[in-house]
Design a protein around this motif. Sequence first.
Motif, PDB file in Angstrom:
ATOM      1  N   ASN A   1     -12.783   7.363 -35.808  1.00  0.00           N
ATOM      2  CA  ASN A   1     -11.408   6.881 -35.774  1.00  0.00           C
ATOM      3  C   ASN A   1     -10.530   7.806 -34.937  1.00  0.00           C
ATOM      4  OD1 ASN A   1     -11.617   4.544 -37.289  1.00  0.00           O
ATOM      5  ND2 ASN A   1     -11.251   5.597 -39.240  1.00  0.00           N
TER       6      ASN A   1
ATOM      7  N   ASN B   1      -6.805   2.063 -31.838  1.00  0.00           N
ATOM      8  CA  ASN B   1      -7.836   2.878 -32.475  1.00  0.00           C
ATOM      9  C   ASN B   1      -9.140   2.767 -31.686  1.00  0.00           C
ATOM     10  OD1 ASN B   1      -9.239   4.453 -34.340  1.00  0.00           O
ATOM     11  ND2 ASN B   1      -9.719   2.687 -35.639  1.00  0.00           N
TER      12      ASN B   1
ATOM     13  N   TYR C   1     -13.226   2.742 -41.790  1.00  0.00           N
ATOM     14  CA  TYR C   1     -13.888   3.416 -40.677  1.00  0.00           C
ATOM     15  C   TYR C   1     -15.107   2.616 -40.228  1.00  0.00           C
ATOM     16  CZ  TYR C   1     -17.168   5.041 -44.289  1.00  0.00           C
ATOM     17  OH  TYR C   1     -18.083   5.092 -45.323  1.00  0.00           O
TER      18      TYR C   1
ATOM     19  N   ASN D   1     -12.229   3.424 -31.911  1.00  0.00           N
ATOM     20  CA  ASN D   1     -13.192   3.847 -32.938  1.00  0.00           C
ATOM     21  C   ASN D   1     -14.639   3.821 -32.464  1.00  0.00           C
ATOM     22  OD1 ASN D   1     -12.368   0.871 -33.271  1.00  0.00           O
ATOM     23  ND2 ASN D   1     -14.405   0.927 -34.188  1.00  0.00           N
TER      24      ASN D   1
ATOM     25  N   ARG E   1      -4.139   4.825 -34.637  1.00  0.00           N
ATOM     26  CA  ARG E   1      -4.976   3.849 -35.333  1.00  0.00           C
ATOM     27  C   ARG E   1      -4.327   2.476 -35.483  1.00  0.00           C
ATOM     28  NH1 ARG E   1      -7.426   7.576 -40.250  1.00  0.00           N
ATOM     29  NH2 ARG E   1      -8.219   9.227 -38.878  1.00  0.00           N
TER      30      ARG E   1
END
Length: 406
Positions: free
Chosen positions: A86, A96, A129, A98, A92
Amino acid sequence: MVRCNHTQHPLAAFPVYSIGFVADDKVILGGGGGASRSGIKNKLRLYDVKPKSLDLINELQLDPGEDAPMSMAVARESQDIICGINSTLEKRKTDNQNCRVYHVLKENQLEKKQTASTLTIENDEDDDYQKVTTLSPSGDILAVGSTTNQVTFLSYPALNPIAAPFDIPKSGGEIFDVDFHDEQAVVCGSKTIYFVRLPSTKSEKADSTAALEVDAAVGLPTLPGLAAGTTCTFRAARMVKAGQLEGQATKASLYAIVNTSPPRSARGGSRAAFVCVFQQQEKSSEWGLVKSRSASNKAITVFDVNGAGTLLAYGSSDLSTGILDAKTLTPLVSILNAHEFPATVLKFNPSSTLLISGSADNSVRVVEVPSSLGEKSNGGLVNMVWVLLAILVIVLGVFLQSGGRA
């Protein structure tokens, strides 16, 4: 049981959450303190690994405020490491990044290669996550599953969506694993495993809005010896393709971990964890249970299958790790107290000579897998048959030499 060499390696202030092999003797560890201000840095570390040694080659520290690498897949041919990390709290909500790809340079340096966004976290309180990162055997599809119970399928290495995300229904439970089988993704929820039909990546223009269809769903099996009212949940699911096990023209097999929890009324009831094997039924899309075995007295937390499909490895909440024979489910290795906390990740190296487990206890354990281990239970019966035949031939020879007299 087979006795094998294994060594624990303490890692100062480095909880381990993900592992990937970029070569037989080079491993990437992902870990750290997460997004919290614990003072423990989040890093990717490259190690040279041997049966009794683990030597740090290089490391890449992530930016402050970013999360730890919670899941990982490796594209060994391109030396790419794909991680779930993340971005900072500020990023985020809108951007984000990720899903990240890092690259191992020839000088063993680690560098960021590219990123993609598949998970937006709107509330600061949410701790969602990227829980699952899996690359297809062909290396052209990447499955990214988050704790929101959504799986996104991306083309690799472009990282473009090839279809609309697949959402696990509420009835399917919590996402735990993703694997691939032919032209399907195998999505493991805690209550149901889904075989999801994937579009071809050979098409020049993939429809990123096309809904994915479920070809088959596997529900929780009925297992023997459990108290009435026992709750069962899937924890992991891995495929072994047809004929992959040496010496047998087997069907494709789905190996699944099922954890159990007895009702409160059943005092002292079993909390056994089972390895279950499913195969597709004749002339049907349905998958049925063909074999099961209790592997641990407590819940299994991590699971892996070696590249040859002959060995199964697990880590348990009782702090042990173990190896089973994939064909017979016979226990081959058991290591008690492998970690101080339950294993968070566990992985065979490409040649299946090493098994590494990691934990939040700031350690990894390297197990040297004997070369005969995959043959131990399969070959044991064969060897016994040959011995009996040899004895029979000797007895018959003696009988004939004596002129057939009793």
